[in-house]
Design a protein around this motif. Structure first.
Motif, short mmCIF file in Angstrom:
data_model
loop_
_atom_site.label_atom_id
_atom_site.label_comp_id
_atom_site.label_asym_id
_atom_site.label_seq_id
_atom_site.Cartn_x
_atom_site.Cartn_y
_atom_site.Cartn_z
N ALA A 41 -36.49 -42.15 7.27
CA ALA A 41 -36.53 -43.04 5.75
C ALA A 41 -37.67 -42.33 5.07
O ALA A 41 -37.36 -42.32 3.52
CB ALA A 41 -37.36 -44.31 6.21
N THR A 42 -38.53 -41.57 5.29
CA THR A 42 -39.62 -40.93 4.43
C THR A 42 -38.80 -39.82 3.59
O THR A 42 -38.87 -39.62 2.81
CB THR A 42 -40.70 -40.39 5.30
OG1 THR A 42 -41.27 -41.56 5.81
CG2 THR A 42 -41.48 -39.52 4.39
N LEU A 43 -38.16 -38.89 4.51
CA LEU A 43 -37.27 -37.80 4.01
C LEU A 43 -36.14 -38.33 3.14
O LEU A 43 -35.98 -37.75 1.93
CB LEU A 43 -36.61 -37.01 5.06
CG LEU A 43 -37.68 -36.36 6.05
CD1 LEU A 43 -36.82 -35.68 7.21
CD2 LEU A 43 -38.36 -35.03 5.43
N ARG A 62 -45.78 -35.74 2.97
CA ARG A 62 -46.04 -34.13 3.34
C ARG A 62 -46.22 -33.91 4.65
O ARG A 62 -45.70 -32.70 5.17
CB ARG A 62 -47.60 -33.85 2.65
CG ARG A 62 -48.05 -32.64 2.90
CD ARG A 62 -49.42 -32.36 2.18
NE ARG A 62 -50.37 -33.42 2.03
CZ ARG A 62 -50.66 -34.30 0.88
NH1 ARG A 62 -50.08 -33.55 -0.46
NH2 ARG A 62 -51.46 -35.06 0.89
N THR A 63 -46.44 -34.90 5.60
CA THR A 63 -46.30 -35.02 6.94
C THR A 63 -44.98 -34.41 7.50
O THR A 63 -44.71 -33.75 8.55
CB THR A 63 -46.90 -36.09 7.66
OG1 THR A 63 -48.49 -36.19 7.30
CG2 THR A 63 -46.88 -35.80 9.26
N ALA A 64 -43.95 -35.31 6.90
CA ALA A 64 -42.77 -35.01 7.42
C ALA A 64 -42.11 -33.90 6.89
O ALA A 64 -41.51 -33.23 7.85
CB ALA A 64 -41.83 -36.27 6.71
N PHE A 65 -42.52 -33.46 5.60
CA PHE A 65 -41.94 -32.00 5.43
C PHE A 65 -42.52 -30.81 6.27
O PHE A 65 -41.65 -30.08 7.07
CB PHE A 65 -42.64 -31.91 4.15
CG PHE A 65 -42.25 -30.37 3.55
CD1 PHE A 65 -41.05 -29.94 2.93
CD2 PHE A 65 -43.24 -29.41 3.65
CE1 PHE A 65 -40.82 -28.59 2.51
CE2 PHE A 65 -42.98 -28.13 3.23
CZ PHE A 65 -41.73 -27.85 2.54
N TRP A 66 -43.63 -30.84 6.57
CA TRP A 66 -44.16 -29.88 7.50
C TRP A 66 -43.79 -30.02 8.81
O TRP A 66 -43.76 -29.08 9.46
CB TRP A 66 -45.90 -29.79 7.24
CG TRP A 66 -46.31 -29.28 5.85
CD1 TRP A 66 -46.98 -29.81 5.22
CD2 TRP A 66 -46.24 -27.88 5.55
NE1 TRP A 66 -47.06 -28.94 4.13
CE2 TRP A 66 -46.43 -27.70 4.26
CE3 TRP A 66 -45.61 -26.79 6.08
CZ2 TRP A 66 -46.39 -26.47 3.61
CZ3 TRP A 66 -45.41 -25.59 5.52
CH2 TRP A 66 -45.72 -25.65 4.26
N PHE A 67 -43.81 -31.09 9.48
CA PHE A 67 -43.31 -31.47 10.49
C PHE A 67 -41.86 -30.71 10.91
O PHE A 67 -41.71 -30.16 11.90
CB PHE A 67 -43.29 -32.75 11.05
CG PHE A 67 -42.94 -33.12 12.63
CD1 PHE A 67 -44.01 -33.17 13.47
CD2 PHE A 67 -41.69 -33.09 13.03
CE1 PHE A 67 -43.74 -33.24 14.90
CE2 PHE A 67 -41.66 -33.24 14.37
CZ PHE A 67 -42.66 -33.47 15.33
#
Length: 133
Positions: A41-43, A62-67
C-alpha cells in the motif's frame, strides 16, 4: 606475486559453495518480495503520487523504499557468488562472505529480532566455501 598455475586452480566448486551462493540469491529475492508485499500500500501510494521525489516523506515511504532497494545489492552479491562458485573462485566467495558477515553482524546488533541471523548463517557458509570446504 606469481599467478597460480592452471593445474592448481580447482575446476569445480564444492556443494557448499553452490548451495550457499544460491542461498544468498534467495535471500535477495525474498527481501525484495517481502518488501513489496509488506509495503504494498505504501509503495502503491508513492507510485500514484507520481513516484519521483515521493519517498522522502512520510517516514513509511522512506522505510519501504530502502527496504526493497536493499534487496538489489543482496541479489547482486548472490549472483556474483554464483558466478564465483561456477568458476571455483574460492577467494571471491570468501570475500563476499566476509562483506555479508560484517553487514549481517551489524544488522543483528541493530535489529536482534529480525531475519538478519539468516544472512549471518549464509555468510559463514560462504566464508567456509571460500576456505575450500
Amino acid at each position: 606475486m606469481t599467478p597460480p598455475s592452471p593445474a592448481s586452480i580447482p575446476l569445480t566448486s564444492s556443494l557448499l559453495a553452490v548451495v550457499s551462493s544460491w542461498a544468498l540469491v534467495t535471500l535477495g529475492v525474498a527481501h525484495i518480495a517481502f518488501g513489496i508485499v509488506k509495503y504494498r500500500a505504501t509503495l502503491r501510494d508513492a507510485v500514484v503520487a507520481g513516484f519521483v521525489g515521493r519517498f522522502a516523506e512520510p517516514e513509511p515511504r522512506r522505510t519501504a523504499f530502502w527496504f526493497v532497494l536493499f534487496g538489489l545489492p543482496l541479489l547482486l552479491a548472490g549472483h556474483v557468488a554464483v558466478r564465483a562458485a561456477g568458476r571455483a573462485d574460492n577467494e571471491l566467495l570468501g570475500l563476499i562472505g566476509g562483506y555479508v558477515f560484517a553487514t549481517s553482524l551489524i544488522g543483528v546488533a541493530a535489529f536482534p529480532r529480525s531475519p538478519f541471523p539468516a544472512s549471518l548463517i549464509v555468510s559463514v557458509l560462504l566464508i567456509l566455501a571460500g576456505r575450500g570446504f
